[in-house]
Design a protein around this motif. Structure first.
Motif, PDB file in Angstrom:
ATOM      1  N   ASP A 244       0.836  -1.207   0.000  1.00 59.22           N
ATOM      2  CA  ASP A 244       0.000   0.000   0.000  1.00 59.22           C
ATOM      3  C   ASP A 244       0.869   1.254   0.000  1.00 59.22           C
ATOM      4  O   ASP A 244       0.579   2.221  -0.722  1.00 59.22           O
ATOM      5  CB  ASP A 244      -0.920   0.009   1.226  1.00 59.22           C
ATOM      6  CG  ASP A 244      -1.980  -1.087   1.153  1.00 59.22           C
ATOM      7  OD1 ASP A 244      -2.231  -1.583   0.042  1.00 59.22           O
ATOM      8  OD2 ASP A 244      -2.541  -1.437   2.207  1.00 59.22           O
ATOM      9  N   ARG A 245       1.935   1.245   0.795  1.00 62.02           N
ATOM     10  CA  ARG A 245       2.818   2.404   0.856  1.00 62.02           C
ATOM     11  C   ARG A 245       3.524   2.627  -0.482  1.00 62.02           C
ATOM     12  O   ARG A 245       3.647   3.766  -0.954  1.00 62.02           O
ATOM     13  CB  ARG A 245       3.841   2.211   1.971  1.00 62.02           C
ATOM     14  CG  ARG A 245       4.759   3.414   2.167  1.00 62.02           C
ATOM     15  CD  ARG A 245       5.556   3.298   3.455  1.00 62.02           C
ATOM     16  NE  ARG A 245       6.396   2.105   3.479  1.00 62.02           N
ATOM     17  CZ  ARG A 245       6.147   1.022   4.195  1.00 62.02           C
ATOM     18  NH1 ARG A 245       5.058   0.970   4.964  1.00 62.02           N
ATOM     19  NH2 ARG A 245       6.958  -0.023   4.168  1.00 62.02           N
ATOM     20  N   GLU A 246       3.983   1.550  -1.107  1.00 61.44           N
ATOM     21  CA  GLU A 246       4.653   1.684  -2.402  1.00 61.44           C
ATOM     22  C   GLU A 246       3.690   2.208  -3.462  1.00 61.44           C
ATOM     23  O   GLU A 246       4.064   3.044  -4.301  1.00 61.44           O
ATOM     24  CB  GLU A 246       5.225   0.329  -2.825  1.00 61.44           C
ATOM     25  CG  GLU A 246       6.402  -0.132  -1.971  1.00 61.44           C
ATOM     26  CD  GLU A 246       6.860  -1.532  -2.348  1.00 61.44           C
ATOM     27  OE1 GLU A 246       6.182  -2.169  -3.173  1.00 61.44           O
ATOM     28  OE2 GLU A 246       7.878  -1.996  -1.801  1.00 61.44           O
ATOM     29  N   GLN A 247       2.446   1.712  -3.437  1.00 60.45           N
ATOM     30  CA  GLN A 247       1.465   2.191  -4.411  1.00 60.45           C
ATOM     31  C   GLN A 247       1.157   3.665  -4.189  1.00 60.45           C
ATOM     32  O   GLN A 247       1.019   4.432  -5.150  1.00 60.45           O
ATOM     33  CB  GLN A 247       0.189   1.351  -4.310  1.00 60.45           C
ATOM     34  CG  GLN A 247       0.348  -0.080  -4.798  1.00 60.45           C
ATOM     35  CD  GLN A 247      -0.902  -0.914  -4.591  1.00 60.45           C
ATOM     36  OE1 GLN A 247      -1.799  -0.542  -3.827  1.00 60.45           O
ATOM     37  NE2 GLN A 247      -0.985  -2.054  -5.256  1.00 60.45           N
ATOM     38  N   GLN A 248       1.064   4.094  -2.920  1.00 60.65           N
ATOM     39  CA  GLN A 248       0.799   5.500  -2.633  1.00 60.65           C
ATOM     40  C   GLN A 248       1.973   6.374  -3.072  1.00 60.65           C
ATOM     41  O   GLN A 248       1.786   7.469  -3.622  1.00 60.65           O
ATOM     42  CB  GLN A 248       0.534   5.681  -1.130  1.00 60.65           C
ATOM     43  CG  GLN A 248       0.142   7.100  -0.735  1.00 60.65           C
ATOM     44  CD  GLN A 248      -1.135   7.551  -1.410  1.00 60.65           C
ATOM     45  OE1 GLN A 248      -2.090   6.781  -1.506  1.00 60.65           O
ATOM     46  NE2 GLN A 248      -1.168   8.773  -1.893  1.00 60.65           N
ATOM     47  N   GLN A 249       3.202   5.891  -2.837  1.00 62.57           N
ATOM     48  CA  GLN A 249       4.380   6.647  -3.265  1.00 62.57           C
ATOM     49  C   GLN A 249       4.426   6.774  -4.790  1.00 62.57           C
ATOM     50  O   GLN A 249       4.763   7.835  -5.325  1.00 62.57           O
ATOM     51  CB  GLN A 249       5.648   5.965  -2.755  1.00 62.57           C
ATOM     52  CG  GLN A 249       5.836   6.057  -1.244  1.00 62.57           C
ATOM     53  CD  GLN A 249       7.028   5.264  -0.751  1.00 62.57           C
ATOM     54  OE1 GLN A 249       7.624   4.495  -1.509  1.00 62.57           O
ATOM     55  NE2 GLN A 249       7.393   5.446   0.511  1.00 62.57           N
TER      56      GLN A 249
ATOM     57  N   ALA B  36       4.258  10.242  -6.817  1.00 60.14           N
ATOM     58  CA  ALA B  36       5.281  10.583  -7.810  1.00 60.14           C
ATOM     59  C   ALA B  36       4.654  10.913  -9.165  1.00 60.14           C
ATOM     60  O   ALA B  36       5.081  11.839  -9.856  1.00 60.14           O
ATOM     61  CB  ALA B  36       6.281   9.438  -7.955  1.00 60.14           C
ATOM     62  N   GLN B  37       3.614  10.155  -9.514  1.00 59.21           N
ATOM     63  CA  GLN B  37       2.925  10.412 -10.779  1.00 59.21           C
ATOM     64  C   GLN B  37       2.246  11.783 -10.764  1.00 59.21           C
ATOM     65  O   GLN B  37       2.310  12.540 -11.737  1.00 59.21           O
ATOM     66  CB  GLN B  37       1.896   9.311 -11.041  1.00 59.21           C
ATOM     67  CG  GLN B  37       1.165   9.454 -12.372  1.00 59.21           C
ATOM     68  CD  GLN B  37       0.172   8.334 -12.599  1.00 59.21           C
ATOM     69  OE1 GLN B  37      -0.050   7.515 -11.725  1.00 59.21           O
ATOM     70  NE2 GLN B  37      -0.457   8.317 -13.750  1.00 59.21           N
ATOM     71  N   LYS B  38       1.599  12.116  -9.627  1.00 60.04           N
ATOM     72  CA  LYS B  38       0.949  13.429  -9.522  1.00 60.04           C
ATOM     73  C   LYS B  38       1.980  14.546  -9.580  1.00 60.04           C
ATOM     74  O   LYS B  38       1.746  15.579 -10.220  1.00 60.04           O
ATOM     75  CB  LYS B  38       0.159  13.502  -8.212  1.00 60.04           C
ATOM     76  CG  LYS B  38      -1.090  12.619  -8.182  1.00 60.04           C
ATOM     77  CD  LYS B  38      -1.828  12.780  -6.875  1.00 60.04           C
ATOM     78  CE  LYS B  38      -3.089  11.927  -6.849  1.00 60.04           C
ATOM     79  NZ  LYS B  38      -3.810  12.056  -5.539  1.00 60.04           N
ATOM     80  N   ALA B  39       3.118  14.346  -8.902  1.00 63.15           N
ATOM     81  CA  ALA B  39       4.171  15.367  -8.929  1.00 63.15           C
ATOM     82  C   ALA B  39       4.706  15.568 -10.349  1.00 63.15           C
ATOM     83  O   ALA B  39       4.976  16.699 -10.770  1.00 63.15           O
ATOM     84  CB  ALA B  39       5.296  14.963  -7.982  1.00 63.15           C
ATOM     85  N   GLN B  40       4.857  14.473 -11.080  1.00 66.76           N
ATOM     86  CA  GLN B  40       5.334  14.577 -12.457  1.00 66.76           C
ATOM     87  C   GLN B  40       4.332  15.327 -13.335  1.00 66.76           C
ATOM     88  O   GLN B  40       4.705  16.171 -14.158  1.00 66.76           O
ATOM     89  CB  GLN B  40       5.593  13.179 -13.018  1.00 66.76           C
ATOM     90  CG  GLN B  40       6.172  13.184 -14.429  1.00 66.76           C
ATOM     91  CD  GLN B  40       6.446  11.779 -14.938  1.00 66.76           C
ATOM     92  OE1 GLN B  40       6.113  10.803 -14.287  1.00 66.76           O
ATOM     93  NE2 GLN B  40       7.041  11.689 -16.107  1.00 66.76           N
ATOM     94  N   GLN B  41       3.035  15.012 -13.153  1.00 66.95           N
ATOM     95  CA  GLN B  41       2.008  15.710 -13.922  1.00 66.95           C
ATOM     96  C   GLN B  41       1.989  17.202 -13.589  1.00 66.95           C
ATOM     97  O   GLN B  41       1.867  18.043 -14.484  1.00 66.95           O
ATOM     98  CB  GLN B  41       0.642  15.082 -13.641  1.00 66.95           C
ATOM     99  CG  GLN B  41       0.483  13.672 -14.184  1.00 66.95           C
ATOM    100  CD  GLN B  41      -0.843  13.044 -13.799  1.00 66.95           C
ATOM    101  OE1 GLN B  41      -1.597  13.601 -12.985  1.00 66.95           O
ATOM    102  NE2 GLN B  41      -1.152  11.900 -14.366  1.00 66.95           N
TER     103      GLN B  41
END
Length: 343
Positions: free
Chosen positions: A175-180, A184-189
């Motif tokens: 769960d933690r890895e999926q949230q990270q 990261a995807q949101k930060a990239q967007q």
């Protein structure tokens, strides 16, 4: 005495087989065969499925299909299926076709069956190791099923607590890895959006600067043409008899509009927070009464940031009106308003 005929008789007697010896040999062989079939073979068959070393050393072969109707199998058939599953290292998986489930079925049909009970007890640690591998592979649904199966075999075993803790920890880690990954995807967007906005703003600034440069160049060219025309006009011969209309135009007295009340523009809050500076060129009509009207933005840098503030301020300005021959007239003026933070 003549012993020539007695020596061959002694040799024949010495090479003859004693009937008692034959009988003893036959009895030993019969006992060995009986021991094999009555003791050794049943013992090996009974313990073939419960030897962990044998199961660990045997390489898994092709997994047999699950019996069509497990409930209809006899105890011996279930034990045979369990031994086959052990040899193929199918301790707790796949579901419905593993050694633990077959042994559990044996105990359902024949409670207290020593072979099944001993097998479950002796292979519990190996089944737990297989379940731990399933947890590490993050097949959480299968791992939970295997833990539940082990709990049926030995519900009080402390290893179950360890396995449940590892399963919970792996779930939290995933769960933690999926949230990270999502963060990261949101930060990239967001970074891409900011880069696009910055590029768009830069393009607008460059376009505005180019337009301003063209306007200034056109103004310089116009001033140069006027400067060239003035010496020519001065060198031209004076008309002998200028027309009355020309004399009237020469005698006209024109005064420009003079600003007598200026209202400073309000600095936009958003621009102040963003630490933005710029300017706005406005065009206005100064009426014969000195009031301002028809205010519009001609150019601005940056676009649409200070426009409203500039229009609101200029609309409140007051002028001493322009005049021609002493009579007030309306004129169109252009002014630039600077917006600086005053650092």
């Amino acid at each position: 005495m003549d012993n020539r005929h007695r020596i061959p008789s002694r040799h024949c007697a010495r090479g003859a087989v004693n009937p008692v010896t034959l009988t003893v040999i036959a009895i030993v062989l019969a006992l060995a065969v009986a021991a094999w079939f009555l003791i050794i073979k049943p013992y090996r068959d009974a313990n073939a499925g419960v030897t962990p070393a044998t199961a660990a050393a045997t390489k898994p072969g092709a997994t047999r299909d699950t019996p069509a109707n497990v409930d209809a199998l006899s105890t011996d058939q279930l034990l045979a299926e369990a031994r086959t599953a052990m040899n193929e290292q199918r301790l707790v998986a796949p579901a419905g076709n593993n050694a633990f489930e077959f042994y559990m079925k044996v105990l359902q049909k024949q409670p207290g069956n020593p072979v099944a009970a001993d097998a479950l007890r002796e292979t519990f640690s190996y089944g737990a190791a297989a379940t731990e591998q399933t947890i590490n592979q993050r097949d959480f649904t299968e791992a939970q099923r295997e833990i539940d199966l082990l709990a049926k075999a030995d519900p009080e075993n402390y290893t179950l607590t360890i396995l449940r803790s590892k399963l919970d920890a792996q779930r939290k880690t995933l769960d933690r890895e999926q949230q990270q990954a999502l963060d990261a995807q949101k930060a990239q967007q967001l970074a891409q959006q900011n880069a696009t906005s910055a590029a768009k703003l830069l393009a607008e600034q460059q376009a505005s600067a180019a337009a301003e440069a063209q306007r200034q160049q056109a103004a310089r060219e116009q001033a140069a043409r006027v400067a060239q025309q003035q010496p020519a006009a001065a060198a031209a011969p004076v008309a002998a008899a200028p027309r009355p209309a020309a004399r009237a135009a020469t005698d006209e007295s024109i005064s420009e509009a003079v600003l007598i009340r200026q209202v400073n523009p309000r600095y936009p809050t958003a621009a102040m927070r963003a630490n933005q500076e710029g300017w706005v060129d406005v065009e206005m009509t100064v009426g014969a009464d000195g009031t301002v009207g028809n205010v519009s933005v001609v150019d601005a840098q940056p676009k649409h940031v200070f426009d409203r503030s500039a229009i609101d301020a200029v609309s409140k300005w007051e002028f001493k009106p322009a005049s021609r021959n002493g009579e007030a007239i309306s004129v169109t003026l252009r002014r630039r308003l600077q917006f600086n933070l005053g650092r």
